[in-house]
Design an enzyme around this catalytic site. Structure first.
Site, PDB file in Angstrom:
ATOM      1  N   LEU A  41       0.832  -1.208   0.000  1.00 28.50           N
ATOM      2  CA  LEU A  41       0.000   0.000   0.000  1.00 28.50           C
ATOM      3  C   LEU A  41       0.874   1.268   0.000  1.00 28.50           C
ATOM      4  O   LEU A  41       0.646   2.179  -0.792  1.00 28.50           O
ATOM      5  CB  LEU A  41      -0.907  -0.012   1.243  1.00 28.50           C
ATOM      6  CG  LEU A  41      -1.832   1.189   1.439  1.00 28.50           C
ATOM      7  CD1 LEU A  41      -2.973   1.161   0.407  1.00 28.50           C
ATOM      8  CD2 LEU A  41      -2.448   1.189   2.850  1.00 28.50           C
ATOM      9  N   GLU A  55       3.656   4.269  -0.188  1.00 22.29           N
ATOM     10  CA  GLU A  55       4.559   4.832  -1.195  1.00 22.29           C
ATOM     11  C   GLU A  55       5.400   5.918  -0.533  1.00 22.29           C
ATOM     12  O   GLU A  55       5.099   6.353   0.583  1.00 22.29           O
ATOM     13  CB  GLU A  55       3.749   5.422  -2.358  1.00 22.29           C
ATOM     14  CG  GLU A  55       2.919   4.359  -3.058  1.00 22.29           C
ATOM     15  CD  GLU A  55       2.205   4.885  -4.294  1.00 22.29           C
ATOM     16  OE1 GLU A  55       2.415   6.052  -4.672  1.00 22.29           O
ATOM     17  OE2 GLU A  55       1.430   4.109  -4.876  1.00 22.29           O
ATOM     18  N   ASN A  80       5.523   9.016  -0.918  1.00 20.70           N
ATOM     19  CA  ASN A  80       4.756  10.192  -0.489  1.00 20.70           C
ATOM     20  C   ASN A  80       3.329   9.842  -0.080  1.00 20.70           C
ATOM     21  O   ASN A  80       2.442  10.686  -0.127  1.00 20.70           O
ATOM     22  CB  ASN A  80       4.745  11.239  -1.614  1.00 20.70           C
ATOM     23  CG  ASN A  80       6.131  11.803  -1.840  1.00 20.70           C
ATOM     24  OD1 ASN A  80       6.799  12.204  -0.888  1.00 20.70           O
ATOM     25  ND2 ASN A  80       6.588  11.786  -3.077  1.00 20.70           N
ATOM     26  N   GLY A 127       2.216   7.444   2.955  1.00 17.89           N
ATOM     27  CA  GLY A 127       2.306   6.491   4.055  1.00 17.89           C
ATOM     28  C   GLY A 127       1.078   6.621   4.935  1.00 17.89           C
ATOM     29  O   GLY A 127       0.154   5.813   4.875  1.00 17.89           O
ATOM     30  N   ILE A 155      16.065  -2.071  33.989  1.00 13.56           N
ATOM     31  CA  ILE A 155      16.233  -3.108  35.016  1.00 13.56           C
ATOM     32  C   ILE A 155      17.529  -3.886  34.780  1.00 13.56           C
ATOM     33  O   ILE A 155      18.253  -4.212  35.714  1.00 13.56           O
ATOM     34  CB  ILE A 155      14.997  -4.051  35.028  1.00 13.56           C
ATOM     35  CG1 ILE A 155      13.784  -3.296  35.579  1.00 13.56           C
ATOM     36  CG2 ILE A 155      15.276  -5.322  35.843  1.00 13.56           C
ATOM     37  CD1 ILE A 155      12.450  -3.992  35.362  1.00 13.56           C
ATOM     38  N   HIS A 156      17.833  -4.150  33.510  1.00 17.24           N
ATOM     39  CA  HIS A 156      19.043  -4.905  33.192  1.00 17.24           C
ATOM     40  C   HIS A 156      20.310  -4.044  33.246  1.00 17.24           C
ATOM     41  O   HIS A 156      21.417  -4.581  33.152  1.00 17.24           O
ATOM     42  CB  HIS A 156      18.927  -5.544  31.800  1.00 17.24           C
ATOM     43  CG  HIS A 156      18.070  -6.767  31.777  1.00 17.24           C
ATOM     44  ND1 HIS A 156      16.702  -6.726  31.722  1.00 17.24           N
ATOM     45  CD2 HIS A 156      18.391  -8.085  31.817  1.00 17.24           C
ATOM     46  CE1 HIS A 156      16.220  -7.952  31.706  1.00 17.24           C
ATOM     47  NE2 HIS A 156      17.199  -8.794  31.767  1.00 17.24           N
ATOM     48  N   GLU A 213       1.842   0.201   9.975  1.00 20.73           N
ATOM     49  CA  GLU A 213       0.394  -0.106   9.966  1.00 20.73           C
ATOM     50  C   GLU A 213      -0.433   1.023  10.599  1.00 20.73           C
ATOM     51  O   GLU A 213      -1.454   0.785  11.250  1.00 20.73           O
ATOM     52  CB  GLU A 213       0.108  -1.465  10.605  1.00 20.73           C
ATOM     53  CG  GLU A 213       0.695  -2.580   9.744  1.00 20.73           C
ATOM     54  CD  GLU A 213       0.095  -3.935   9.939  1.00 20.73           C
ATOM     55  OE1 GLU A 213      -1.070  -4.015  10.343  1.00 20.73           O
ATOM     56  OE2 GLU A 213       0.790  -4.922   9.663  1.00 20.73           O
ATOM     57  N   SER A 265       0.875   6.134  15.634  1.00 17.89           N
ATOM     58  CA  SER A 265      -0.004   6.447  16.781  1.00 17.89           C
ATOM     59  C   SER A 265      -0.917   7.623  16.450  1.00 17.89           C
ATOM     60  O   SER A 265      -2.088   7.658  16.850  1.00 17.89           O
ATOM     61  CB  SER A 265       0.840   6.809  18.007  1.00 17.89           C
ATOM     62  OG  SER A 265       1.509   5.672  18.480  1.00 17.89           O
TER      63      SER A 265
HETATM   64  N1  COS Z   1     -12.929  -0.188   6.650  1.00 17.78           N
HETATM   65  C1  COS Z   1     -13.681  -0.044   5.519  1.00 17.78           C
HETATM   66  N2  COS Z   1     -13.810   1.135   4.874  1.00 17.78           N
HETATM   67  C2  COS Z   1     -13.144   2.182   5.378  1.00 17.78           C
HETATM   68  C3  COS Z   1     -12.356   2.106   6.544  1.00 17.78           C
HETATM   69  C4  COS Z   1     -12.276   0.857   7.181  1.00 17.78           C
HETATM   70  N3  COS Z   1     -11.551   0.705   8.289  1.00 17.78           N
HETATM   71  N4  COS Z   1     -11.824   3.321   6.795  1.00 17.78           N
HETATM   72  C5  COS Z   1     -12.274   4.154   5.836  1.00 17.78           C
HETATM   73  N5  COS Z   1     -13.067   3.448   4.987  1.00 17.78           N
HETATM   74  C6  COS Z   1     -13.812   3.998   3.833  1.00 17.78           C
HETATM   75  C7  COS Z   1     -14.649   5.174   4.231  1.00 17.78           C
HETATM   76  O1  COS Z   1     -15.904   4.770   4.736  1.00 17.78           O
HETATM   77  C8  COS Z   1     -14.782   5.952   2.935  1.00 17.78           C
HETATM   78  O2  COS Z   1     -15.777   5.341   2.157  1.00 17.78           O
HETATM   79  P1  COS Z   1     -16.906   6.237   1.389  1.00 17.78           P
HETATM   80  O3  COS Z   1     -16.151   6.862   0.258  1.00 17.78           O
HETATM   81  O4  COS Z   1     -17.929   5.244   0.968  1.00 17.78           O
HETATM   82  O5  COS Z   1     -17.387   7.238   2.386  1.00 17.78           O
HETATM   83  C9  COS Z   1     -13.437   5.688   2.263  1.00 17.78           C
HETATM   84  O6  COS Z   1     -12.893   4.497   2.849  1.00 17.78           O
HETATM   85  C10 COS Z   1     -12.465   6.828   2.471  1.00 17.78           C
HETATM   86  O7  COS Z   1     -12.333   7.020   3.859  1.00 17.78           O
HETATM   87  P2  COS Z   1     -11.793   8.375   4.492  1.00 17.78           P
HETATM   88  O8  COS Z   1     -12.503   9.539   3.866  1.00 17.78           O
HETATM   89  O9  COS Z   1     -11.858   8.254   5.970  1.00 17.78           O
HETATM   90  O10 COS Z   1     -10.290   8.385   3.959  1.00 17.78           O
HETATM   91  P3  COS Z   1      -9.051   9.287   4.356  1.00 17.78           P
HETATM   92  O11 COS Z   1      -8.267   9.522   3.123  1.00 17.78           O
HETATM   93  O12 COS Z   1      -9.476  10.457   5.157  1.00 17.78           O
HETATM   94  O13 COS Z   1      -8.141   8.292   5.259  1.00 17.78           O
HETATM   95  C11 COS Z   1      -7.343   7.153   7.220  1.00 17.78           C
HETATM   96  C12 COS Z   1      -8.541   7.688   6.385  1.00 17.78           C
HETATM   97  C13 COS Z   1      -6.497   8.242   7.818  1.00 17.78           C
HETATM   98  C14 COS Z   1      -7.967   6.326   8.304  1.00 17.78           C
HETATM   99  C15 COS Z   1      -6.450   6.256   6.349  1.00 17.78           C
HETATM  100  O14 COS Z   1      -5.825   7.025   5.369  1.00 17.78           O
HETATM  101  C16 COS Z   1      -5.390   5.502   7.135  1.00 17.78           C
HETATM  102  O15 COS Z   1      -5.669   4.520   7.824  1.00 17.78           O
HETATM  103  N6  COS Z   1      -4.114   5.908   6.992  1.00 17.78           N
HETATM  104  C17 COS Z   1      -2.999   5.151   7.516  1.00 17.78           C
HETATM  105  C18 COS Z   1      -2.577   4.111   6.540  1.00 17.78           C
HETATM  106  C19 COS Z   1      -1.617   3.174   7.147  1.00 17.78           C
HETATM  107  O16 COS Z   1      -1.885   2.519   8.137  1.00 17.78           O
HETATM  108  N7  COS Z   1      -0.429   3.037   6.517  1.00 17.78           N
HETATM  109  C20 COS Z   1       0.578   2.194   7.020  1.00 17.78           C
HETATM  110  C21 COS Z   1       1.128   1.311   6.003  1.00 17.78           C
HETATM  111  S1  COS Z   1       0.246  -0.075   5.646  1.00 17.78           S
HETATM  112  S2  COS Z   1       1.293  -1.558   6.321  1.00 17.78           S
END
Ligand code: COS
Length: 383
Positions: free
Chosen positions: A125, A127, A129, A131, A338-339, A364, A367
């Protein structure tokens, strides 16, 4: 700290625990030095049935759900964090993408081989720019007749070079992006235009490979699309809801290992004529770590139960990830304290646990992202 697991969960926990004691922990120093996990170790995990622990029985897995996956994650992490995250790239976010987003035909085609470890998978997932904000990704999949042409680059992909098949998320509609403009694809190793780029040198989890994946006009058939056109963001997020939970189980395992070693050391190491565990300064640290581990354990298994019983659990998964990763940082820090000097020396495992733990607050979803997910849900659905 055990509560009652079902008989099946107890069996799989004992299996994973024995495998950890006999294979993973002894291999850990070698894995750390060579930065390599032998394929034979992953094959052994597959032979005893761990690769398909969360895959439903009708697709050839053990059907033990997120509970089963968390149990295995916890145990394997006690032996080596890198082995656990490599396993997680496959059994958690890799295979779960197919379970969350695949058609019935795709599930039947891929999941039995994934359950047996004949196919190892990974999840792509992030990239350079994109993350925290994956909606900003640049990787594109463009229609060309009946096919798709994929171009772009993914970074920080755990086990991207080990995997036989990778779930890749790409923009198919630049106007819509996260709102229906991203599509998922299942990309097998070895197709023309798909290559592995640089491998990251990391502070911790050095045995697990973290690589760049390059797509240079890779041609994909429409059958390789995972889920509907535009469903990719939801599949990615739904998969991460599960991944964050499994990652919290990693934190539980790593924290228990650091704490267990600290308790033993506190009983054996003496200062001022008594075991350091008899000093209140050390006792308070042990008490705080034990309390935080109890909280992590409670959150992990309660949320896994929510997932397995079909409830909405995204907020709880984010809360568990936020708490578990931040508490783990405190637990490994206390273990070093502790160690003393022994905790800082790379001759002993505590230093490795400290380094391995740090990235959990970043990958993933950092925080800060977990707080954003929690706050949005609180405001939407109530506190
Ligand atoms: N499960 C299913 N659908 C989800 C969801 C979830 N957990 N979270 C969001 N969606 C859906 C939303 O409902 C929305 O759908 P609709 O278009 O039908 O309304 C769509 O996805 C877009 O959601 P949203 O507007 O909330 O997207 P954002 O771009 O604002 O992003 C966050 C939301 C910040 C939560 C997301 O970008 C995120 O989790 N970022 C971190 C990513 C990450 O963990 N990266 C680490 C690397 S992966 S190992």
């Amino acid at each position: 700290m055990d509560f009652q697991f079902s008989e099946e969960l107890t069996l799989v926990r004992d299996l994973a625990r024995d495998f950890t004691d006999q294979v993973v922990r002894p291999a850990s120093p070698r894995i750390e030095t060579t930065h390599t996990i032998e394929r034979s170790l992953l094959e052994s995990m597959a032979e005893i049935g761990l690769m398909g622990v969360a895959i439903p029985e009708r697709y050839g897995g053990s059907g033990l759900g997120e509970m089963g996956l968390c149990v295995v994650m916890e145990e394997i992490t006690r032996g080596d964090f890198s082995v656990a995250v490599t396993f997680g790239a496959h059994a958690s976010i890799g295979a779960m993408s197919v379970l969350v987003g695949g058609t019935e035909e795709q599930k039947q085609r891929y999941l039995p081989d994934m359950a047996q470890g004949k196919i190892l998978c990974a999840y792509a997932l992030s990239e350079a720019n994109a993350g925290s904000d994956p909606g900003a990704m640049q990787t594109r999949a463009v229609r060309d007749g009946a096919d798709w042409v994929l171009s772009g680059e993914k970074v920080w992909i755990t086990a991207g070079d080990v995997a036989d098949v990778v779930t890749v998320y790409a923009v198919t509609d630049p106007e819509k992006r996260a709102k229906g403009g991203i599509t998922a694809f299942l990309l097998p190793k070895g197709v023309k235009g798909f290559s592995v780029g640089k491998r990251e040198e990391k502070m911790g989890q050095r045995g697990s490979s973290t690589v760049t994946l390059v797509f240079d006009e890779v041609r994909l058939s429409d059958a390789q699309r995972l889920g509907g056109v535009g469903d990719g963001f939801k599949i990615a997020m739904g998969t991460l809801d599960r991944g964050r939970l499994a990652l919290s189980a990693n934190c539980l395992g790593c924290g228990k290992e650091a704490h267990g070693l600290s308790v033993s050391y506190a009983k054996q190491r003496e200062t001022f004529g008594r075991a350091i565990g008899e000093h209140q300064a050390i006792q308070w640290m042990l008490a705080d770590s034990a309390t935080e581990l109890y909280a992590i354990e409670s959150m992990v298994y309660r949320t896994a139960w929510m997932c397995d019983s079909g409830q909405v659990f995204g907020r709880e998964s984010a809360m568990t990830k936020l708490y578990a990763t931040e508490a783990l940082d405190r637990i490994v820090d206390r273990a070093v304290q502790i160690h003393g000097g022994m905790g800082y020396s790379s001759e002993f495992v505590i230093e490795k646990l400290y380094r391995d733990a740090r990235v959990t607050r970043i990958y993933e979803g950092s925080s800060e992202i977990q707080r954003l997910v929690i706050a949005r849900d609180v405001l939407r659905r109530g506190g």
